[in-house]
Write a protein that holds these residues in place. Structure first.
Motif, mmCIF file in Angstrom:
data_model
loop_
_atom_site.group_PDB
_atom_site.id
_atom_site.type_symbol
_atom_site.label_atom_id
_atom_site.label_comp_id
_atom_site.label_asym_id
_atom_site.label_seq_id
_atom_site.Cartn_x
_atom_site.Cartn_y
_atom_site.Cartn_z
ATOM 1 N N HIS A 162 14.777 -10.805 108.131
ATOM 2 C CA HIS A 162 14.531 -11.475 106.854
ATOM 3 C C HIS A 162 15.144 -10.681 105.695
ATOM 4 O O HIS A 162 14.520 -10.476 104.656
ATOM 5 N N ASP A 163 16.371 -10.225 105.917
ATOM 6 C CA ASP A 163 17.158 -9.502 104.904
ATOM 7 C C ASP A 163 16.588 -8.139 104.541
ATOM 8 O O ASP A 163 16.990 -7.539 103.542
ATOM 9 N N ARG A 164 15.656 -7.628 105.327
ATOM 10 C CA ARG A 164 15.127 -6.296 105.104
ATOM 11 C C ARG A 164 15.394 -5.435 106.329
ATOM 12 O O ARG A 164 15.407 -5.925 107.470
ATOM 13 N N VAL A 165 15.582 -4.128 106.103
ATOM 14 C CA VAL A 165 15.857 -3.216 107.209
ATOM 15 C C VAL A 165 14.577 -2.975 108.004
ATOM 16 O O VAL A 165 13.533 -2.644 107.447
ATOM 17 N N ASP A 166 14.669 -3.171 109.324
ATOM 18 C CA ASP A 166 13.571 -2.874 110.237
ATOM 19 C C ASP A 166 13.820 -1.470 110.797
ATOM 20 O O ASP A 166 14.762 -1.252 111.565
ATOM 21 N N ASN A 167 12.987 -0.505 110.408
ATOM 22 C CA ASN A 167 13.237 0.878 110.792
ATOM 23 C C ASN A 167 13.129 1.121 112.289
ATOM 24 O O ASN A 167 13.773 2.022 112.826
ATOM 25 N N LEU A 168 12.325 0.321 112.983
ATOM 26 C CA LEU A 168 12.258 0.473 114.429
ATOM 27 C C LEU A 168 13.559 0.030 115.078
ATOM 28 O O LEU A 168 14.014 0.624 116.061
ATOM 29 N N LYS A 169 14.174 -1.016 114.549
ATOM 30 C CA LYS A 169 15.466 -1.456 115.063
ATOM 31 C C LYS A 169 16.570 -0.491 114.649
ATOM 32 O O LYS A 169 17.552 -0.285 115.378
ATOM 33 N N LEU A 170 16.425 0.112 113.477
ATOM 34 C CA LEU A 170 17.403 1.093 113.009
ATOM 35 C C LEU A 170 17.446 2.282 113.975
ATOM 36 O O LEU A 170 18.508 2.778 114.321
ATOM 37 N N ASP A 171 16.267 2.769 114.380
ATOM 38 C CA ASP A 171 16.102 3.776 115.434
ATOM 39 C C ASP A 171 16.988 5.005 115.234
ATOM 40 O O ASP A 171 17.773 5.387 116.108
ATOM 41 N N LEU A 172 16.850 5.616 114.076
ATOM 42 C CA LEU A 172 17.647 6.807 113.769
ATOM 43 C C LEU A 172 16.960 8.073 114.268
ATOM 44 O O LEU A 172 15.735 8.146 114.348
ATOM 45 N N VAL A 173 17.770 9.085 114.582
ATOM 46 C CA VAL A 173 17.227 10.395 114.915
ATOM 47 C C VAL A 173 17.255 11.266 113.667
ATOM 48 O O VAL A 173 18.008 11.004 112.721
ATOM 49 N N SER A 174 16.427 12.293 113.671
ATOM 50 C CA SER A 174 16.342 13.221 112.547
ATOM 51 C C SER A 174 16.399 14.649 113.087
ATOM 52 O O SER A 174 16.267 14.877 114.285
ATOM 53 N N ARG A 175 16.605 15.600 112.186
ATOM 54 C CA ARG A 175 16.631 17.007 112.583
ATOM 55 C C ARG A 175 15.297 17.651 112.284
ATOM 56 O O ARG A 175 14.686 17.413 111.243
ATOM 57 N N LEU A 176 14.849 18.476 113.216
ATOM 58 C CA LEU A 176 13.643 19.269 113.051
ATOM 59 C C LEU A 176 14.062 20.737 113.032
ATOM 60 O O LEU A 176 15.139 21.061 112.568
ATOM 61 N N GLY A 177 13.205 21.629 113.510
ATOM 62 C CA GLY A 177 13.555 23.044 113.520
ATOM 63 C C GLY A 177 14.285 23.436 114.794
ATOM 64 O O GLY A 177 14.168 22.775 115.826
ATOM 65 N N GLY A 178 15.044 24.532 114.724
ATOM 66 C CA GLY A 178 15.735 25.037 115.899
ATOM 67 C C GLY A 178 16.651 23.997 116.508
ATOM 68 O O GLY A 178 17.472 23.393 115.833
ATOM 69 N N ASN A 179 16.474 23.768 117.825
ATOM 70 C CA ASN A 179 17.282 22.769 118.527
ATOM 71 C C ASN A 179 16.537 21.449 118.692
ATOM 72 O O ASN A 179 16.932 20.616 119.515
ATOM 73 N N GLU A 180 15.498 21.244 117.915
ATOM 74 C CA GLU A 180 14.660 20.055 118.068
ATOM 75 C C GLU A 180 15.152 18.904 117.193
ATOM 76 O O GLU A 180 15.581 19.103 116.060
ATOM 77 N N TRP A 181 15.040 17.702 117.770
ATOM 78 C CA TRP A 181 15.411 16.472 117.070
ATOM 79 C C TRP A 181 14.210 15.541 117.068
ATOM 80 O O TRP A 181 13.389 15.565 117.986
#
Length: 208
Positions: A162-181
């Motif tokens: 419905h013309d809005r971004v669905d973040n679950l469908k976007l399914d992006l990864v992010s950076r955490l500490g060390g080698n963690e994502w």
């Protein structure tokens, strides 16, 4: 009282492992740029944020001068692409320090998509792309900060509902500490509360 351990940056020296583990999750700008020699560079930058919405300006920062910032200085433009979980290995591998004459697109078999307003390409299989022109580059401490004005936002139809971004469908990864994502987990919806609504629903303290 919470027991805390205190760290003085001047005594610790390299505070990146500490700050990098605390300021999380960090969105990742998958930045494509084109060198003066025509080489398409692609690199992940987890120091990434919105600075302004009118005009739309985003910020990326790298610790020291790298191919991305050198290319942006020369061309005055770049593209920020999203980092889908389906390409997490490729996102990580674009952080390899390839020589300037090598293109991460070609090294990793990533498919280019032509941008509409800038020369640097989009990543075809990324769910979004922000085509940007350079506003300013500044050095802050050991960080090289790049500000870019978003000229065009291109979003894959598959992540729009419905013309809005669905973040679950976007399914992006992010950076955490060390080698963690980080990956998308449960999503909590909380509406922003206007002051009047907050006041009307907050019991008044009578005190003594």
């Amino acid at each position: 009282m919470t027991q805390r351990r205190e760290f003085n940056p001047s005594e610790v020296g390299n505070v990146y492992p500490i700050l990098g583990a605390l300021v999380v999750p960090r969105p990742i700008a998958w930045v494509s740029s084109r060198s003066p020699q025509g080489v398409d560079n692609l690199a992940p930058h987890s120091f990434f944020q919105i600075v302004s919405t009118s005009p739309p300006i985003v910020m990326i920062s790298s610790m020291g001068e790298k191919d991305t910032t050198r290319n942006i200085r020369a061309s005055g433009e770049f593209v920020v692409c999203g980092t889908p979980a389906s390409l997490i290995e490729e996102v990580n591998l674009t952080g390899v320090e390839f020589p300037p004459e090598a293109s991460e697109f070609d090294e990793l078999g990533l498919i280019r998509e032509q941008s509409s307003t800038v020369a640097a390409p989009r990543v075809r299989d990324s769910p979004y792309a922000l085509e940007c022109t350079l506003v300013d580059i500044m050095t802050v401490g050991n960080g090289v900060v790049v500000l870019g004005e978003v000229q065009l936002i291109a979003i894959a139809e598959g992540v729009l509902v419905h013309d809005r971004v669905d973040n679950l469908k976007l399914d992006l990864v992010s950076r955490l500490g060390g080698n963690e994502w980080g990956h998308n987990g449960p999503v909590t919806e909380l509406a922003r509360v206007p002051l009047a609504a907050y006041r009307s629903n907050t019991p008044t303290s009578t005190g003594n």
